[in-house]
Design a protein around this motif. Sequence first.
Motif, short mmCIF file in Angstrom:
data_model
loop_
_atom_site.label_atom_id
_atom_site.label_comp_id
_atom_site.label_asym_id
_atom_site.label_seq_id
_atom_site.Cartn_x
_atom_site.Cartn_y
_atom_site.Cartn_z
N HIS A 113 62.78 27.17 -12.16
CA HIS A 113 61.64 26.39 -12.65
C HIS A 113 61.91 25.79 -14.03
N ASP A 114 62.55 26.58 -14.89
CA ASP A 114 62.77 26.14 -16.26
C ASP A 114 63.83 25.06 -16.39
N THR A 115 64.57 24.77 -15.31
CA THR A 115 65.52 23.66 -15.39
C THR A 115 64.80 22.32 -15.50
N HIS A 116 63.64 22.21 -14.91
CA HIS A 116 62.90 20.94 -15.00
C HIS A 116 61.69 21.01 -15.92
N ALA A 120 57.56 23.24 -21.70
CA ALA A 120 56.18 23.66 -21.39
C ALA A 120 55.79 23.17 -20.01
N THR A 121 55.06 24.00 -19.27
CA THR A 121 54.56 23.58 -17.96
C THR A 121 53.46 22.54 -18.10
N GLY A 231 57.24 21.16 -6.47
CA GLY A 231 57.39 22.59 -6.31
C GLY A 231 58.34 23.20 -7.33
N VAL A 232 58.80 24.39 -7.03
CA VAL A 232 59.73 25.10 -7.92
C VAL A 232 61.11 24.46 -7.85
#
Length: 244
Positions: A113-116, A120-121, A231-232
Motif C-alpha cells: 500500500h505504501d508504494t503508492h 498520507a492516505t 485497491g491495495v
Amino acid sequence: MTYELYYWDGIQGRGEFVRLALEEAGADYIDITRQSDRGRGTGAMLAIMQSSSEAHIPFAPPFLKDGDLIIPHVANILLYLGPKLRLAPDDEGMRYVVNGLQLTITDFVAEVHDTHHPIATSLYYEDQKEEAKARSASFIKERIPKFLGYFERVRQQNPTSSQYIVGDVLTYVDLSLFQIIEGLVYAFPKAMSRYRSKYPLLAALHDSVEERPNIARYLKSDRRLPFNTQGVFRHYPELDRDVS
C-alpha cells in the motif's frame, strides 16, 4: 448461519484474503456492501462503524459478523474462521504458527500500500508521485525479495509436506500467498517477470491454489472483481521496473 463480510465495494483490497477462504470452503456468506436490498450496502457497514450503541465497534473494514459477534482485521478473522472452515491445523499450537505467517502477510500488504501512498492516505497518488517512485524502487529492490524469499524458505523447510506452506493440508495462508502473488504480478509485472525462477516453490503453490475447484470457479465468476487503481495492489507503470 450465514457469515456477513463487510468491506468496501468495488475493490478486492484486504477483504479478498477473507473472501478466498470463504470461497474455498464453500461457506455461506454475504458480501454486505455489494448488496443494496434489505438495508445492506455500504451504508450498513458505515452504520456499524459509526454506531454509538454497538459494543466493540470495528475501526475499519474488513470485519466479519457471525451472529452477534463482530471480528475485525484480516489475520484475526482468519484465525477465527480457520478451524471452522477446515483451513487451519488441528494442533492448537500450529494455529498460532499459521497466524504468525498471516500477520507477516499483513505487514507485507501494508508495505505494498505504501508504494503508492508513501506520505498520507488522505492525499491522492498524484500528490505524492515522486515519493511513490522512490518508495517503490526500494520496495522492489529490497522488500519483495525479503518477503518472498522468506516464504519460499518456510515452504522449503516444511517438514511435513512439499505442497503446502505449513503442515500437510491447505491453510488460509496458502490462499493468502496466492493473492499476494496475484497482486504483485498485477502491480509490478516487470519486477515480477522472473519470480517463477527465483521462487519456484511459491510459484507452484500459486498454481496449485489457482487450480482448486472452488477457487477456479470463483476466479471465473463475477464475484472476483478485477484489480484496479483503487485497491491495495495498483499498477502504475512509472512505479514498476525490471530488477534483472
